[in-house]
Design an enzyme around this catalytic site. Structure first.
Site, PDB file in Angstrom:
ATOM      1  N   GLY A  31       0.853  -1.200   0.000  1.00  0.00           N
ATOM      2  CA  GLY A  31       0.000   0.000   0.000  1.00  0.00           C
ATOM      3  C   GLY A  31       0.880   1.239   0.000  1.00  0.00           C
ATOM      4  N   PHE A  79      -0.618   7.025   4.150  1.00  0.00           N
ATOM      5  CA  PHE A  79       0.355   6.619   5.165  1.00  0.00           C
ATOM      6  C   PHE A  79       1.413   5.656   4.617  1.00  0.00           C
ATOM      7  CE2 PHE A  79      -3.173   7.876   8.062  1.00  0.00           C
ATOM      8  CZ  PHE A  79      -2.464   8.771   8.845  1.00  0.00           C
ATOM      9  N   TYR A 118      -7.208   3.116  13.275  1.00  0.00           N
ATOM     10  CA  TYR A 118      -7.771   4.400  13.714  1.00  0.00           C
ATOM     11  C   TYR A 118      -8.755   4.146  14.837  1.00  0.00           C
ATOM     12  CZ  TYR A 118     -10.020   8.942  13.737  1.00  0.00           C
ATOM     13  OH  TYR A 118     -10.517  10.159  14.145  1.00  0.00           O
ATOM     14  N   TYR A 140     -17.652   4.761  13.026  1.00  0.00           N
ATOM     15  CA  TYR A 140     -16.296   4.297  12.809  1.00  0.00           C
ATOM     16  C   TYR A 140     -15.937   3.140  13.759  1.00  0.00           C
ATOM     17  CZ  TYR A 140     -11.692   3.919  10.993  1.00  0.00           C
ATOM     18  OH  TYR A 140     -10.586   3.393  10.390  1.00  0.00           O
TER      19      TYR A 140
END
Ligand code: NAD
Ligand code: NA
Length: 395
Positions: A47, A52, A224, A234
């Site tokens: 990724g 990030f 997160y 979330y």
């Protein structure tokens, strides 16, 4: 061609090669300005092309002179059709790495597949022998599980109850109420399939079996948490279930890696504008208030500041400062009590009329366009640019 932003809802369909290149150069300059980090020298980033993951690749390469292999899934350009931003970012990264005499190769393909894992392992064997750091930073809405061949789609929904709260359309600044229906059991398991820890485990298992992980290797994945305010959609929603799974996977991997003294750790990062977070209802309003407060306090960070601090102060610093669940908390400044108390206060009064004043809507919008290489300082957007840019190691 002359490339302009073309947005559709929460996505931008075009990207600017010069703007993306400038973003990468700015990140490299930032890392260099902070000094050398005594970190890993052979690094795999899964990724690696945006957000990030890109910041991690840059910090390893330009902070620790590391050789890096980056895996990502990006759209190549063709005549008249710009590439996706991660393609241009990676082209710029490799060019800068080459200039600095650093090894850098990339693989563009589906990281969830067995083929891409094998291709990556072969490249490590051939070029680096082993790696000592693996960063796992995928964000994807879909995953085909290579064992079952089944394609899963993740969703962003609350679990249990209907959730209603404020949100903002950051293009127009319009604050409105949004209501999200709760997830089904299938929604939850599909989201865990996509964003949970299974694929991270598959990568490390395959790499271990192939002997491409060094003694004392470390692997990091990003998570997160966020405030109470966004919990229903979330951390206590479908994506939170996936993050719980990811965080539990760290312990499994560490256990399996005892023979190499390997460690798998999750770092909890700060809320930032990315393609993924723009699509989550409620989050853009939260971020625009958070940005305003953190900028006023002089503690605002983007991806590169977050990752540089993660490496310098925690991973290769004096102390990881793990929380009671074994996670690194580089979201420490976002979660500061005074910052969150201020967010709560502003949240209660936020309206379409006052958001420009009490929130950082412009900062949000600029960051969004920056992701695609637009509105970047020093770039001449009126100039004709070649949209067909090669990534040196890919072509
Ligand atoms: P991003 O969208 O910027 O990056 C995603 C990366 O994954 C890109 O390099 C993309 O090419 C790659 N990718 C996606 N699907 C792929 C596939 N099938 N095969 C190969 N590569 C693929 O996302 P980001 O915001 O940097 O997120 C990275 C991680 O950080 C995620 O786990 C995310 O949950 C976490 N995180 C994000 C935030 C935030 O606010 N954005 C905050 C904390 C943690
Ligand atoms: Na990333």
């Amino acid at each position: 061609m002359i490339i302009e932003p073309r947005t559709r809802g929460f996505i931008c369909l075009t990207a600017h090669p010069k703007g993306c290149e400038q973003n990468v150069i700015n990140q490299i300059e930032y890392v260099k300005s902070k000094g050398e980090i005594d970190g890993a020298k052979k690094v795999l980033v899964i990724g690696a092309s945006t957000g990030f993951g890109l910041a991690s690749r840059i910090t390893s390469a330009f902070g620790s002179n590391a050789s890096t292999i980056g895996v990502f899934l990006e759209k190549a350009p063709s005549a008249g059709r710009p590439a996706s931003p991660g393609w241009y970012n990676s082209a710029a990264f490799e060019q800068q790495a080459e200039k600095a005499g650093l090894y850098a190769k990339s693989i563009n393909g589906d990281a969830f597949s067995n083929e891409i894992k094998k291709q990556t392992i072969d490249m490590i064997k051939e070029d680096l022998g082993q790696v000592d750091l693996v960063i796992y930073s995928l964000a994807s809405p879909v995953r085909t599980n290579p064992n079952t061949g089944k394609r899963h789609k993740s969703v962003l929904k609350p679990i249990g109850d209907v959730f209603t709260n404020k949100t903002v359309d950051f293009h127009t600044g319009n604050v409105s109420e949004v209501t999200i229906q709760p997830a089904t059991e299938d929604d939850i398991s599909n989201t865990v399939e996509v964003m949970g820890g299974e694929d991270w485990d598959m990568w490390i298992t395959a790499m271990k079996e192939a002997g491409v992980l060094a003694q004392d290797f470390q692997t990091y994945a990003y998570s997160y948490i966020g405030p109470k305010l966004t919990e229903p959609v979330y951390r206590k929603g479908t994506i939170g279930a996936a993050k719980d799974d990811l965080e539990a996977t760290a312990f499994k991997i560490t256990e399996k890696s005892a023979d190499l003294n390997g460690k798998a750790i999750v770092s909890v990062n700060k809320a930032l504008v990315t393609q993924a977070s723009s699509a989550i209802p409620v989050i853009p309003l939260y971020i625009s208030l958070l940005y305003k407060i953190m900028k006023a306090d002089g503690i605002h960070e983007g991806c590169i500041e977050q990752i540089q601090r993660l490496y310098a102060d925690r991973i290769y610093g004096a102390d990881l400062q793990l929380d009671d669940k074994g996670r690194v908390r580089i979201d420490d400044w976002e979660m500061r009590e005074d910052v969150q108390a201020e967010v709560d206060k502003l949240w209660a009064i936020a309206t379409t009329e006052n958001l420009n004043e009490i929130g950082d809507l412009k900062g949000y919008s600029d960051d969004f366009f920056n992701l695609f290489g637009f509105k970047v300082d020093g770039v001449d957007y009126a100039a004709d640019v070649d949209e067909v840019v090669a990534i040196p190691s890919i072509g």
